[in-house]
Write a protein that holds these residues in place. Structure first.
Motif, PDB file in Angstrom:
ATOM      1  N   PHE A 277       0.831  -1.208   0.000  1.00  9.92           N
ATOM      2  CA  PHE A 277       0.000   0.000   0.000  1.00  9.92           C
ATOM      3  C   PHE A 277       0.868   1.261   0.000  1.00  9.92           C
ATOM      4  O   PHE A 277       0.548   2.250   0.675  1.00  9.92           O
ATOM      5  CB  PHE A 277      -0.939   0.042   1.206  1.00  9.92           C
ATOM      6  N   VAL A 278       1.983   1.233  -0.718  1.00  6.94           N
ATOM      7  CA  VAL A 278       2.904   2.366  -0.685  1.00  6.94           C
ATOM      8  C   VAL A 278       2.268   3.599  -1.320  1.00  6.94           C
ATOM      9  O   VAL A 278       2.412   4.717  -0.818  1.00  6.94           O
ATOM     10  CB  VAL A 278       4.228   2.001  -1.390  1.00  6.94           C
ATOM     11  N   SER A 279       1.551   3.426  -2.405  1.00  3.83           N
ATOM     12  CA  SER A 279       0.872   4.551  -3.056  1.00  3.83           C
ATOM     13  C   SER A 279      -0.441   4.842  -2.335  1.00  3.83           C
ATOM     14  O   SER A 279      -1.151   3.920  -1.913  1.00  3.83           O
ATOM     15  CB  SER A 279       0.597   4.231  -4.525  1.00  3.83           C
ATOM     16  N   GLY A 280      -0.779   6.098  -2.224  1.00  3.07           N
ATOM     17  CA  GLY A 280      -2.019   6.483  -1.567  1.00  3.07           C
ATOM     18  C   GLY A 280      -1.814   6.795  -0.100  1.00  3.07           C
ATOM     19  O   GLY A 280      -0.828   6.397   0.519  1.00  3.07           O
ATOM     20  N   LYS A 281      -2.777   7.541   0.452  1.00  2.00           N
ATOM     21  CA  LYS A 281      -2.682   7.956   1.846  1.00  2.00           C
ATOM     22  C   LYS A 281      -3.214   6.909   2.813  1.00  2.00           C
ATOM     23  O   LYS A 281      -2.892   6.951   3.994  1.00  2.00           O
ATOM     24  CB  LYS A 281      -3.455   9.269   2.042  1.00  2.00           C
ATOM     25  N   LYS A 282      -4.031   5.976   2.319  1.00  2.00           N
ATOM     26  CA  LYS A 282      -4.641   4.990   3.190  1.00  2.00           C
ATOM     27  C   LYS A 282      -4.787   3.685   2.428  1.00  2.00           C
ATOM     28  O   LYS A 282      -5.093   3.690   1.237  1.00  2.00           O
ATOM     29  CB  LYS A 282      -6.018   5.478   3.662  1.00  2.00           C
ATOM     30  N   PRO A 283      -4.548   2.557   3.073  1.00  2.00           N
ATOM     31  CA  PRO A 283      -4.767   1.271   2.402  1.00  2.00           C
ATOM     32  C   PRO A 283      -6.189   1.143   1.885  1.00  2.00           C
ATOM     33  O   PRO A 283      -7.156   1.381   2.605  1.00  2.00           O
ATOM     34  CB  PRO A 283      -4.485   0.244   3.507  1.00  2.00           C
TER      35      PRO A 283
END
Length: 591
Positions: free
Chosen positions: A254-260
Motif C-alpha cells: 500500500f505504498v501509493s495512496g494515503k490509506k490502504p
C-alpha cells in the motif's frame, strides 16, 4: 427452627452447659454472673435514665429471630461491598507493568502480566470495571446493539478450566496411506471464553511503534526487486528492516495512496472501508481471486460470535460475477455470514499473489482490530472463532500461531516439492533458495529445537495485532513481493532473523489440530471437472453392459457363453495318490 434450637444459638449459658453434658462433653463452666457496670461520672442524670430504658429495649429487640436475620443480612452486604470496592480499585490501576492476582490450579498466585510463561491455564482475575473498560469494547457488536446479558456481568473469579486435564491421545501411523486426519482438540465453552480473554494487549518485545512507508508518486524500479505496490525496497532497506528497534518505519505494501484501500493498488469502496474500520475486536477473513475456489460458509458459530465477530470475504470482479450467479447476494453485500468486499485495481497479474495481500496485511486493512483469524478460501470453518483464539493463543500465551506442514519440515524439500508439482517456475524457486542459502539457510535438524519445523501449512493464521506480529507479516509479505508467491519458502527466513534480535517467535502447532477446526475442500476447477465428468458419463444401461461384454469376449477370441454353473469335482488316479481337480475358470468366460 424451633424455640429450643434458637435458644441454643442465642440463649443462656445454662442451656448450653446442659446440652454439653447430655452429649457427654465436659467443657469449662463459665460464670453466669455479670458484674454491674457503673455509669460514667460525667454522664448526666437524664442520660443515665435514657440508657437504662434504651439498652434493654435494644437487646430485647435484637433477640427476635427476624430482626437478627435482617441485621446479619445487612452486615453481609456491607462486607461484600467493601471487598468489591477493593477489587475495583485494583482493576482500575494505571497502565504500566501490571501485576494482579491469577488463578491457576485452584491456587492464588502473584504473576506479572508482562512475563509470558509457556504453562497453560494461567489467566488473570478481572473485575467488573476492568471488563467493561477493557474487554467489552473489544467484543463490541457489529450492529451496535447491546451484548447478551451473560457477557455484561461476569463473575470476579473465572471458572476452572474445562481442558485442564485433557491430554492428546497417541497418534497412530497411517499404514494405509490415506493422508492426514484431524486429531481431537479440547475447546472451552463459548460462554466461558470471555473469562480467558486477555485484559490488556500482549507486550511487544523491543518494538513499540511501527509505521509504514508511503510514497505519493511511487516509480517502478524493477532493479531493486518487488513491485510498485510494495515500494521496490532495496537490499539495504531489506536488511535494515530486520534491525529491530523501538520505533521503525518499514515497507508493508500500500505504498501509493494515503490509506490502504484508497488509490493504493488494492482499491476498496469507501462504504466497505468504513465497515472495516468499525471492527475493534476479532476479524475472520478470507479471499477468493480468479474464481479459484468455491465460497465456504462457517459452521457451528455461536450467537455471540455472529454479533461480535467481523466476517469479511475479499473478491475480485471476476469472482464477484461468478458469486452473483451461484449465490444470493443481499442488499448489505452479504452471503451468509460473509461480508463481501470487492477489490479493484489489483496490484498483481497472479491471483495467488493478490491473495497474499489480505492474508499477510490484515492489520493494515483492519487498523482497529485486536485479533484476527485468516482462513484460505478453500477452507470451511467449523469451530467458533473465540474457541480457536482461546485454544491456540490465550491458553498458550502466544501472539502468533500457525500449523506446521504434516509431512515436510525442511525448506529445501518444500522447494523441490513445489517444483515437482509445477506450482511455480523452477528458475525462480532455485533463485530464491540460492539467495537464502547464501544468507545462511540450512537444512532443518534437531539442532533447531525447540523450533519444530521450517515449513508451515500457511492456509490458517491466528494472531494478535501488536507491533512485533505486524512487523513479522510485513517482512514476510516483502519476501513474497520480491521473490515467488510461495510463502512457505520465505517463512523460516523471516522468523529466524527476527528471533536473532528479540525474544519472540512464531508458535507452530500440529497440522492435525488445524484439520480439527477447518475442513479442506477442493479448488473450484477440480470440483467442476469432477462434476462435468459425472454429468457427461451417465451410468451405463443393461444393453450397453451386454454389448461391452460381447465385445470383450470377441477380442479375447472366445465366444460368449452362458453364466458358469458350479462344476462337479472330477477325480483321477495317479499312482497311489488321489488328486482332486477342478476345471479352471480360464477355460470359460466369466460374466
Amino acid at each position: 427452627m424451633t424455640e429450643r434450637s434458637l435458644g441454643l444459638r442465642t440463649g443462656s449459658y445454662g442451656s448450653l452447659q446442659q446440652q454439653q453434658l447430655q452429649n457427654g462433653v465436659a467443657l469449662p463452666i463459665q460464670s453466669t454472673s455479670i458484674s454491674a457496670r457503673k455509669p460514667p461520672k460525667m454522664l448526666p442524670t437524664g442520660s443515665r435514665e435514657k440508657e437504662r430504658i434504651i439498652l434493654p429495649w435494644i437487646c430485647k429487640f435484637c433477640a427476635r429471630r427476624k430482626v437478627g436475620m435482617l441485621l446479619l443480612l445487612i452486615t453481609s452486604v456491607v462486607v461484600i461491598s467493601s471487598i468489591i470496592s477493593v477489587l475495583n480499585k485494583d482493576g482500575d490501576a494505571p497502565a504500566g507493568p501490571e501485576t494482579n492476582l491469577f488463578f491457576s490450579d485452584h491456587v492464588w498466585t502473584m504473576v506479572n502480566y508482562d512475563e509470558k510463561s509457556p504453562s497453560a491455564f494461567v489467566y488473570p482475575l478481572i473485575s467488573v470495571n476492568t471488563y467493561k473498560q477493557k474487554i467489552l469494547p473489544s467484543m463490541k457488536r457489529v450492529d451496535g446493539a447491546d451484548l447478551p446479558l451473560q457477557l455484561q456481568s461476569p463473575s470476579i473469579i473465572p471458572p476452572p478450566h474445562s481442558c485442564e486435564n485433557f491430554s492428546l491421545p497417541s497418534l497412530r501411523t497411517d499404514r494405509k496411506g490415506t493422508g492426514p486426519r484431524p486429531c481431537p482438540v479440547c475447546y472451552v465453552p463459548v460462554e466461558q471464553v470471555v473469562f480467558y480473554m486477555p485484559s490488556w494487549p500482549s507486550k511487544s518485545p523491543v518494538l513499540k511503534n511501527l509505521s509504514y512507508v508511503i510514497e505519493e508518486n511511487s516509480i517502478s524500479n524493477e532493479s531493486s526487486g518487488g513491485s510498485v505496490f510494495g515500494g521496490h525496497p532495496s537490499l539495504s532497506q531489506r536488511n535494515e528492516s530486520f534491525d529491530i528497534k523501538e520505533s521503525m518505519t518499514v515497507h508493508c505494501g500500500f505504498v501509493s495512496g494515503k490509506k490502504p484501500g484508497q488509490r493504493s493498488g488494492f482499491d476498496i469502496d469507501y462504504d466497505d472501508l468504513l465497515e472495516m474500520d468499525k471492527c475493534h475486536g476479532v476479524v475472520v477473513a478470507s479471499a477468493i481471486f480468479g474464481k479459484y475456489d468455491v465460497m465456504q460458509q462457517p459452521k457451528n458459530i455461536s450467537e455471540v460470535s455472529k454479533r461480535t465477530v467481523c466476517f469479511f470475504m475479499f473478491l475480485d470482479e471476476e469472482t464477484e460475477a461468478y458469486i452473483k450467479n451461484s449465490s444470493s447476494l443481499d442488499n448489505t453485500n452479504r452471503v451468509g455470514l460473509w461480508r463481501i468486499v470487492v477489490v479493484r485495481n489489483l496490484p498483481y497479474a497472479d491471483s495467488r499473489r493478490n491473495g497474499k495481500v489480505p492474508k499477510l496485511l490484515l492489520h493494515r486493512l483492519f487498523p482497529n482490530a485486536r485479533f484476527s483469524l485468516w482462513v484460505d478460501g478453500k477452507l470451511e470453518l467449523v469451530v467458533d472463532p473465540y474457541q480457536i483464539l482461546e485454544r491456540f493463543l490465550w491458553r498458550r500465551n502466544v501472539t502468533f500461531a500457525i500449523s506446521r506442514h504434516y509431512r515436510r519440515f525442511d525448506v529445501f524439500e518444500e522447494a523441490e516439492a513445489n517444483k515437482a508439482a509445477g506450482k511455480y517456475d523452477n528458475a525462480s524457486i532455485d533463485s530464491q533458495i540460492g539467495f537464502y542459502k547464501r544468507e545462511g539457510l540450512t537444512h532443518y535438524s534437531d539442532k533447531k529445537l525447540p523450533i519444530t519445523s521450517d515449513v508451515p501449512e500457511g492456509c490458517v493464521i491466528i494472531r494478535e495485532h501488536i507491533p512485533i506480529t505486524n512487523l513479522f507479516t510485513c517482512l514476510w509479505f516483502n519476501e513474497v513481493d520480491r521473490f515467488t508467491s510461495r510463502d512457505q519458502l520465505s517463512f523460516s527466513t523471516v522468523r529466524d532473523r527476527i528471533k536473532l534480535r528479540v525474544n519472540w517467535t512464531v508458535d507452530m502447532f500440529m497440522d492435525c489440530e488445524r484439520r480439527n477446526f477447518v475442513v479442506q475442500a477442493y479448488h473450484r476447477d477440480l470440483l467442476e471437472q469432477r462434476k462435468s465428468i459425472s454429468v457427461s458419463r451417465p451410468p451405463p444401461s443393461s444393453i450397453e453392459i451386454k454389448e461391452s461384454l460381447n465385445k470383450r469376449a470377441h477380442q479375447n477370441g472366445v465366444a460368449r457363453s452362458p453364466p458358469m454353473r458350479k462344476l462337479p469335482v472330477m477325480r483321477k488316479k495317479s499312482g497311489s495318490r488321489k488328486h482332486r481337480t477342478r476345471i479352471s475358470s480360464k477355460d470359460s468366460v466369466t460374466l
